[in-house]
Design a protein around this motif. Structure first.
Motif, PDB file in Angstrom:
ATOM      1  N   ASP A   1      36.440  21.884 -13.117  1.00 14.81           N
ATOM      2  CA  ASP A   1      36.221  22.774 -11.972  1.00 14.81           C
ATOM      3  C   ASP A   1      35.797  21.963 -10.735  1.00 14.81           C
ATOM      4  OD1 ASP A   1      36.023  25.332 -10.785  1.00 14.81           O
ATOM      5  OD2 ASP A   1      33.860  25.399 -11.164  1.00 14.81           O
ATOM      6  N   ALA A   2      34.879  21.014 -10.935  1.00 10.55           N
ATOM      7  CA  ALA A   2      34.417  20.186  -9.811  1.00 10.55           C
ATOM      8  C   ALA A   2      35.560  19.304  -9.299  1.00 10.55           C
ATOM      9  CB  ALA A   2      33.229  19.323 -10.247  1.00 10.55           C
TER      10      ALA A   2
ATOM     11  N   GLN B   1      41.345  15.036  -3.105  1.00  8.97           N
ATOM     12  CA  GLN B   1      42.092  13.843  -3.531  1.00  8.97           C
ATOM     13  C   GLN B   1      42.774  14.008  -4.886  1.00  8.97           C
ATOM     14  OE1 GLN B   1      39.800  10.061  -2.681  1.00  8.97           O
ATOM     15  NE2 GLN B   1      38.178  11.585  -2.577  1.00  8.97           N
ATOM     16  N   VAL B   2      42.416  15.088  -5.584  1.00 11.63           N
ATOM     17  CA  VAL B   2      42.945  15.262  -6.936  1.00 11.63           C
ATOM     18  C   VAL B   2      44.159  16.186  -6.912  1.00 11.63           C
ATOM     19  CG1 VAL B   2      42.425  16.166  -9.236  1.00 11.63           C
ATOM     20  CG2 VAL B   2      40.716  14.808  -8.009  1.00 11.63           C
TER      21      VAL B   2
ATOM     22  N   VAL C   1      25.399  24.145 -14.809  1.00 15.28           N
ATOM     23  CA  VAL C   1      24.598  24.662 -13.689  1.00 15.28           C
ATOM     24  C   VAL C   1      24.405  23.622 -12.588  1.00 15.28           C
ATOM     25  CG1 VAL C   1      23.383  26.475 -14.981  1.00 15.28           C
ATOM     26  CG2 VAL C   1      22.377  24.180 -14.883  1.00 15.28           C
ATOM     27  N   VAL C   2      24.591  22.349 -12.923  1.00 15.52           N
ATOM     28  CA  VAL C   2      24.372  21.293 -11.926  1.00 15.52           C
ATOM     29  C   VAL C   2      25.621  21.076 -11.058  1.00 15.52           C
ATOM     30  CG1 VAL C   2      23.954  18.811 -11.631  1.00 15.52           C
ATOM     31  CG2 VAL C   2      22.515  20.145 -13.187  1.00 15.52           C
ATOM     32  N   LEU C   3      26.775  20.910 -11.683  1.00 16.95           N
ATOM     33  CA  LEU C   3      27.966  20.588 -10.877  1.00 16.95           C
ATOM     34  C   LEU C   3      28.381  21.695  -9.903  1.00 16.95           C
ATOM     35  CD1 LEU C   3      30.259  18.366 -13.153  1.00 16.95           C
ATOM     36  CD2 LEU C   3      28.538  17.695 -11.457  1.00 16.95           C
ATOM     37  N   PRO C   4      28.161  22.981 -10.218  1.00 18.84           N
ATOM     38  CA  PRO C   4      28.505  23.985  -9.192  1.00 18.84           C
ATOM     39  C   PRO C   4      27.683  23.812  -7.905  1.00 18.84           C
ATOM     40  CG  PRO C   4      28.252  25.050 -11.321  1.00 18.84           C
ATOM     41  CD  PRO C   4      27.795  23.621 -11.489  1.00 18.84           C
TER      42      PRO C   4
END
Ligand code: AMP
Ligand code: GLY
Length: 437
Positions: free
Chosen positions: A23-24, A30-31, A299-302
């Protein structure tokens, strides 16, 4: 600046953590194309799933070479402990994660404890035993409880905290005489108390960059009761960790350990996860992991506002790190698990209501263990009515994450979303975040 949408990325793994990584990555300009091996039914909406297991290192490498993958990101510890990074690098492939030697910080508790002792990193006092008789003698001379940790990967089941001497003896017998997890050693350490928290850092040798803090909930049932699990929910940020605590954790724990690994000849690249505890005697290390935490990552990457592809590239290439920015929003996530988990559970139950949550910008549903109907063992497809769409396929099935202006709002949004998901065989803890609400 105009970014070319072109990088091809392979994410190795298939749980909620990998869904959050995919998701991130999908937010990075760039992806261009994301593959995930093996992925799951939720990940399939954002990545092309490749039917290879995370432990099929040789086949994964062949896939990455054939598809000309620009960057591989590894989720689970099993692949890292098998040396996937060493294999990929030897083939000239760019891969984000620690070498097999550096991954020992997670795969051997004894190695981690010796490293901490050598570099004066605060942790519980301990001794390591191979001999059953000596281990029993040590426990006998100790007040209860003690903590017994099998010295190797044991799928989260290698740590036990017996209340009585008799229980300790039984556990030591299983670990050292019956080789329950394989032939190995046991670390016996003092029991500490205090709130636990997870500090994950992006690390390249001595360069250490903290992520937003989070807290997991390890016990299966409300009130922190029941057996230990892989994690039943998490939230970020943590109001009970002060700036001073954070500074201490970075300067006295994360940086010295990263520097220690360099000195020991196994520099770390990837995510170093500190499982820390705020005890009455200060912050101490409970464990290190060599990868993103699950369910903390969800919960961190969002909350990450920077381009994760740049961060991964900085670590892989030893290039300057861009600013790592975090959103002010709080996040909280509830794990929906199969009834019976962490013990025996059945699979193949239809999950309804997922589509209705897709368009809410404050809700992310990360799939931990799901599959398309008809593709799981013991699937209920043969039964009437037959399940359609997505079915349960693991112990932990979904992680439903809400975002809000504070933890209370994140909690309320996530719980409301959880209640809209229909499935006959799931349970969850309603008290995620009890410490801070
Ligand atoms: P670990 O796999 O090392 O994280 O251990 C699993 C869980 O056991 C931790 O999250 C803690 O809740 C608990 N635990 C591990 N070590 C200790 C300790 N020394 N004192 C108290 N609890 C511990
Ligand atoms: N949430 C704990 C872990 O990832 O090991």
């Amino acid at each position: 600046m105009e970014h070319p949408k072109e990088a091809k990325v392979l994410v190795v793994g298939g749980g909620g953590r990998c869904h959050a990584i995919v998701d991130a990555l999908s937010r990075s300009p760039q992806v261009g194309k994301i593959y995930c091996a093996p992925g799951n039914a939720g990940i399939a909406a954002q990545a092309e799933c490749v039917p290879l297991k995370d432990t099929q290192v040789e086949q994964l490498k062949e896939f990455a070479l054939r598809e000309r993958i620009d960057l591989t990101v590894v989720g689970p510890e099993a692949s890292l402990a098998l040396g996937i990074v060493d294999e990929f690098e030897a083939a000239g492939l760019r891969i984000f994660g620690p070498s097999k030697a550096a991954a020992t910080i997670e795969s051997s508790k004894d190695f981690a404890k010796r490293l901490m002792a050598k570099y004066n990193v605060p942790t519980a006092a301990y001794e390591t035993f191979e001999d059953y008789g000596k281990a029993v003698e040590y426990v006998r001379g100790h007040s209860m409880p003690v903590v017994l940790k099998y010295d190797g990967l044991a799928a989260g089941k290698g740590v036990v905290i017996p209340d009585t001497f008799a229980e300790a003896e039984t556990m030591l017998r299983e670990m050292l005489l019956d080789d329950m997890f394989g032939k190995g050693k046991v670390v016996i350490e003092d029991f500490l108390t205090g709130p636990e928290f997870s500090l994950m850092c992006f690390v390249d040798g001595e360069r250490v960059y903290p992520m937003a803090l989070s807290q997991d909930h390890k016990r299966a049932y409300e009130g922190d009761q029941g057996p230990n699990t892989g994690g039943m929910g998490a939230y970020s940020p943590l109001p009970f960790i002060t700036d001073e605590d954070m500074e201490y954790s970075m300067e006295k724990i994360m940086k010295p350990v990263a520097a220690g690994l360099v000195k020991e000849g196994c520099p770390f690249k990837g995510v170093l996860y500190g499982g820390l505890m705020k005890t009455p005697d200060g912050i101490k290390v409970i464990e290190f992991n060599c990868r993103f935490g699950d369910p903390e990552t969800e919960v961190v990457l969002p909350r990450l506002e920077s381009d994760i592809y740049d961060i991964f590239s900085s670590i892989v290439d030893g290039a300057p790190m861009p600013d790592i920015r975090w959103s002010d929003k709080a996040t909280m996530g509830f794990v929906m698990a199969s009834k019976g988990y962490p013990g025996h559970y059945d699979k193949g139950f239809e999950i309804k209501g997922l589509d209705a949550l897709e368009n809410d910008p404050d809700i992310r549903v990360y799939h931990m263990g799901t599959a398309f109907a008809g593709s799981v063992e013991n699937d209920r497809s043969g039964k009437v009515p037959a399940p359609k769409g997505i079915v349960t396929a693991g112990g932990r099935v979904l992680m439903v994450v809400g975002a809000g202006k504070d933890l209370q709002e994140a909690h309320d949004k996530a719980l409301k979303a959880v209640e809209r998901i229909g499935c006959d065989n799931l349970f969850y803890r309603r008290d995620i975040g009890w410490r801070v609400l």
